[in-house]
Design a protein around this motif. Structure first.
Motif, PDB file in Angstrom:
ATOM      1  N   PHE A 145      18.759  18.471 -37.739  1.00  0.00           N
ATOM      2  CA  PHE A 145      17.670  19.429 -37.655  1.00  0.00           C
ATOM      3  C   PHE A 145      18.176  20.483 -36.691  1.00  0.00           C
ATOM      4  O   PHE A 145      18.485  20.191 -35.533  1.00  0.00           O
ATOM      5  N   ASN A 146      18.300  21.717 -37.156  1.00  0.00           N
ATOM      6  CA  ASN A 146      18.981  22.761 -36.417  1.00  0.00           C
ATOM      7  C   ASN A 146      18.020  23.918 -36.136  1.00  0.00           C
ATOM      8  O   ASN A 146      17.385  24.435 -37.053  1.00  0.00           O
ATOM      9  N   ILE A 147      17.909  24.308 -34.871  1.00  0.00           N
ATOM     10  CA  ILE A 147      17.152  25.491 -34.468  1.00  0.00           C
ATOM     11  C   ILE A 147      18.145  26.382 -33.727  1.00  0.00           C
ATOM     12  O   ILE A 147      18.674  25.995 -32.690  1.00  0.00           O
ATOM     13  N   ARG A 148      18.415  27.552 -34.290  1.00  0.00           N
ATOM     14  CA  ARG A 148      19.469  28.403 -33.743  1.00  0.00           C
ATOM     15  C   ARG A 148      19.090  29.870 -33.852  1.00  0.00           C
ATOM     16  O   ARG A 148      18.420  30.284 -34.788  1.00  0.00           O
ATOM     17  N   VAL A 149      19.536  30.672 -32.879  1.00  0.00           N
ATOM     18  CA  VAL A 149      19.364  32.118 -32.931  1.00  0.00           C
ATOM     19  C   VAL A 149      20.500  32.705 -33.778  1.00  0.00           C
ATOM     20  O   VAL A 149      21.671  32.361 -33.592  1.00  0.00           O
ATOM     21  N   TRP A 150      20.120  33.554 -34.709  1.00  0.00           N
ATOM     22  CA  TRP A 150      21.078  34.282 -35.547  1.00  0.00           C
ATOM     23  C   TRP A 150      20.910  35.762 -35.251  1.00  0.00           C
ATOM     24  O   TRP A 150      19.821  36.222 -34.902  1.00  0.00           O
ATOM     25  N   TYR A 151      21.993  36.531 -35.377  1.00  0.00           N
ATOM     26  CA  TYR A 151      21.936  37.974 -35.157  1.00  0.00           C
ATOM     27  C   TYR A 151      22.408  38.703 -36.412  1.00  0.00           C
ATOM     28  O   TYR A 151      23.103  38.134 -37.254  1.00  0.00           O
ATOM     29  N   THR A 152      22.026  39.971 -36.510  1.00  0.00           N
ATOM     30  CA  THR A 152      22.461  40.797 -37.625  1.00  0.00           C
ATOM     31  C   THR A 152      23.704  41.561 -37.191  1.00  0.00           C
ATOM     32  O   THR A 152      23.668  42.308 -36.207  1.00  0.00           O
ATOM     33  N   ASP A 153      24.814  41.358 -37.912  1.00  0.00           N
ATOM     34  CA  ASP A 153      26.058  42.048 -37.572  1.00  0.00           C
ATOM     35  C   ASP A 153      26.011  43.493 -38.086  1.00  0.00           C
ATOM     36  O   ASP A 153      25.069  43.888 -38.784  1.00  0.00           O
ATOM     37  N   PRO A 154      27.009  44.315 -37.745  1.00  0.00           N
ATOM     38  CA  PRO A 154      27.005  45.721 -38.168  1.00  0.00           C
ATOM     39  C   PRO A 154      26.951  45.921 -39.690  1.00  0.00           C
ATOM     40  O   PRO A 154      26.536  46.976 -40.163  1.00  0.00           O
ATOM     41  N   ASN A 155      27.343  44.914 -40.460  1.00  0.00           N
ATOM     42  CA  ASN A 155      27.289  45.001 -41.919  1.00  0.00           C
ATOM     43  C   ASN A 155      25.947  44.531 -42.477  1.00  0.00           C
ATOM     44  O   ASN A 155      25.767  44.455 -43.688  1.00  0.00           O
ATOM     45  N   GLY A 156      25.009  44.165 -41.580  1.00  0.00           N
ATOM     46  CA  GLY A 156      23.688  43.730 -42.017  1.00  0.00           C
ATOM     47  C   GLY A 156      23.602  42.259 -42.388  1.00  0.00           C
ATOM     48  O   GLY A 156      22.593  41.819 -42.917  1.00  0.00           O
ATOM     49  N   GLU A 157      24.648  41.490 -42.093  1.00  0.00           N
ATOM     50  CA  GLU A 157      24.653  40.059 -42.400  1.00  0.00           C
ATOM     51  C   GLU A 157      24.202  39.252 -41.192  1.00  0.00           C
ATOM     52  O   GLU A 157      24.537  39.577 -40.057  1.00  0.00           O
ATOM     53  N   LEU A 158      23.444  38.186 -41.450  1.00  0.00           N
ATOM     54  CA  LEU A 158      23.036  37.286 -40.370  1.00  0.00           C
ATOM     55  C   LEU A 158      24.188  36.348 -40.027  1.00  0.00           C
ATOM     56  O   LEU A 158      24.813  35.765 -40.913  1.00  0.00           O
ATOM     57  N   LYS A 159      24.451  36.210 -38.732  1.00  0.00           N
ATOM     58  CA  LYS A 159      25.508  35.335 -38.224  1.00  0.00           C
ATOM     59  C   LYS A 159      24.921  34.445 -37.131  1.00  0.00           C
ATOM     60  O   LYS A 159      24.109  34.894 -36.327  1.00  0.00           O
ATOM     61  N   PRO A 160      25.347  33.176 -37.057  1.00  0.00           N
ATOM     62  CA  PRO A 160      24.817  32.273 -36.024  1.00  0.00           C
ATOM     63  C   PRO A 160      25.403  32.578 -34.652  1.00  0.00           C
ATOM     64  O   PRO A 160      26.531  33.034 -34.525  1.00  0.00           O
ATOM     65  N   THR A 161      24.593  32.316 -33.619  1.00  0.00           N
ATOM     66  CA  THR A 161      25.086  32.390 -32.242  1.00  0.00           C
ATOM     67  C   THR A 161      25.263  30.960 -31.732  1.00  0.00           C
ATOM     68  O   THR A 161      24.946  29.994 -32.434  1.00  0.00           O
ATOM     69  N   GLN A 162      25.727  30.836 -30.512  1.00  0.00           N
ATOM     70  CA  GLN A 162      25.831  29.517 -29.893  1.00  0.00           C
ATOM     71  C   GLN A 162      24.501  29.092 -29.279  1.00  0.00           C
ATOM     72  O   GLN A 162      24.365  27.961 -28.814  1.00  0.00           O
ATOM     73  N   LYS A 163      23.509  29.993 -29.281  1.00  0.00           N
ATOM     74  CA  LYS A 163      22.203  29.699 -28.703  1.00  0.00           C
ATOM     75  C   LYS A 163      21.392  28.865 -29.685  1.00  0.00           C
ATOM     76  O   LYS A 163      20.929  29.378 -30.703  1.00  0.00           O
ATOM     77  N   GLY A 164      21.246  27.598 -29.407  1.00  0.00           N
ATOM     78  CA  GLY A 164      20.464  26.747 -30.275  1.00  0.00           C
ATOM     79  C   GLY A 164      20.728  25.285 -30.010  1.00  0.00           C
ATOM     80  O   GLY A 164      21.454  24.921 -29.085  1.00  0.00           O
ATOM     81  N   VAL A 165      20.124  24.488 -30.861  1.00  0.00           N
ATOM     82  CA  VAL A 165      20.258  23.049 -30.718  1.00  0.00           C
ATOM     83  C   VAL A 165      20.262  22.410 -32.098  1.00  0.00           C
ATOM     84  O   VAL A 165      19.559  22.841 -33.002  1.00  0.00           O
ATOM     85  N   ALA A 166      21.094  21.414 -32.256  1.00  0.00           N
ATOM     86  CA  ALA A 166      21.128  20.606 -33.471  1.00  0.00           C
ATOM     87  C   ALA A 166      20.847  19.172 -33.043  1.00  0.00           C
ATOM     88  O   ALA A 166      21.554  18.628 -32.189  1.00  0.00           O
ATOM     89  N   ILE A 167      19.788  18.582 -33.611  1.00  0.00           N
ATOM     90  CA  ILE A 167      19.416  17.230 -33.204  1.00  0.00           C
ATOM     91  C   ILE A 167      19.370  16.302 -34.408  1.00  0.00           C
ATOM     92  O   ILE A 167      19.228  16.741 -35.548  1.00  0.00           O
ATOM     93  N   SER A 168      19.454  15.034 -34.115  1.00  0.00           N
ATOM     94  CA  SER A 168      19.343  14.012 -35.142  1.00  0.00           C
ATOM     95  C   SER A 168      17.941  14.052 -35.754  1.00  0.00           C
ATOM     96  O   SER A 168      16.954  14.236 -35.026  1.00  0.00           O
ATOM     97  N   PRO A 169      17.830  13.870 -37.058  1.00  0.00           N
ATOM     98  CA  PRO A 169      16.502  13.837 -37.680  1.00  0.00           C
ATOM     99  C   PRO A 169      15.577  12.780 -37.073  1.00  0.00           C
ATOM    100  O   PRO A 169      14.359  12.936 -37.118  1.00  0.00           O
ATOM    101  N   THR A 170      16.124  11.754 -36.463  1.00  0.00           N
ATOM    102  CA  THR A 170      15.292  10.713 -35.864  1.00  0.00           C
ATOM    103  C   THR A 170      14.524  11.224 -34.643  1.00  0.00           C
ATOM    104  O   THR A 170      13.559  10.597 -34.215  1.00  0.00           O
ATOM    105  N   LEU A 171      14.937  12.375 -34.088  1.00  0.00           N
ATOM    106  CA  LEU A 171      14.275  12.931 -32.909  1.00  0.00           C
ATOM    107  C   LEU A 171      13.250  14.012 -33.241  1.00  0.00           C
ATOM    108  O   LEU A 171      12.569  14.518 -32.346  1.00  0.00           O
ATOM    109  N   VAL A 172      13.104  14.361 -34.514  1.00  0.00           N
ATOM    110  CA  VAL A 172      12.188  15.430 -34.914  1.00  0.00           C
ATOM    111  C   VAL A 172      10.751  15.099 -34.517  1.00  0.00           C
ATOM    112  O   VAL A 172      10.009  15.970 -34.047  1.00  0.00           O
ATOM    113  N   GLY A 173      10.335  13.857 -34.653  1.00  0.00           N
ATOM    114  CA  GLY A 173       8.978  13.458 -34.267  1.00  0.00           C
ATOM    115  C   GLY A 173       8.711  13.712 -32.794  1.00  0.00           C
ATOM    116  O   GLY A 173       7.644  14.207 -32.424  1.00  0.00           O
TER     117      GLY A 173
END
Length: 73
Positions: free
Chosen positions: A31-59
């Protein structure tokens, strides 16, 4: 194997979104919550700002968000 994909993009402003998704990395599902930014070409790219957790921790994360909502009410 769990279904993967984007659940929601939340507009953060200034060309950034908070992307909530189920993703897979090295054969494991996250389960991934991450900040993405728009690059100069208008494409969304991921940043390192975020967290990826095991689905067992979603609750637990859901409970924490609900508690935060009560604090902010």
């Amino acid at each position: 194997m769990a279904k993967t994909g984007i659940i929601r993009d939340i507009d953060k402003g200034r060309g950034e979104v908070i992307r909530v998704e189920i993703s897979e990395y090295k054969g494991q599902t996250f389960f991934n919550i991450r900040v993405w930014y728009t690059d100069p070409n208008g494409e969304l790219k991921p940043t390192q700002k975020g967290v990826a957790i095991s689905p067992t921790l979603v609750g637990e994360l859901k409970e924490a968000i609900e508690e935060a909502e009560r604090w902010l009410a």
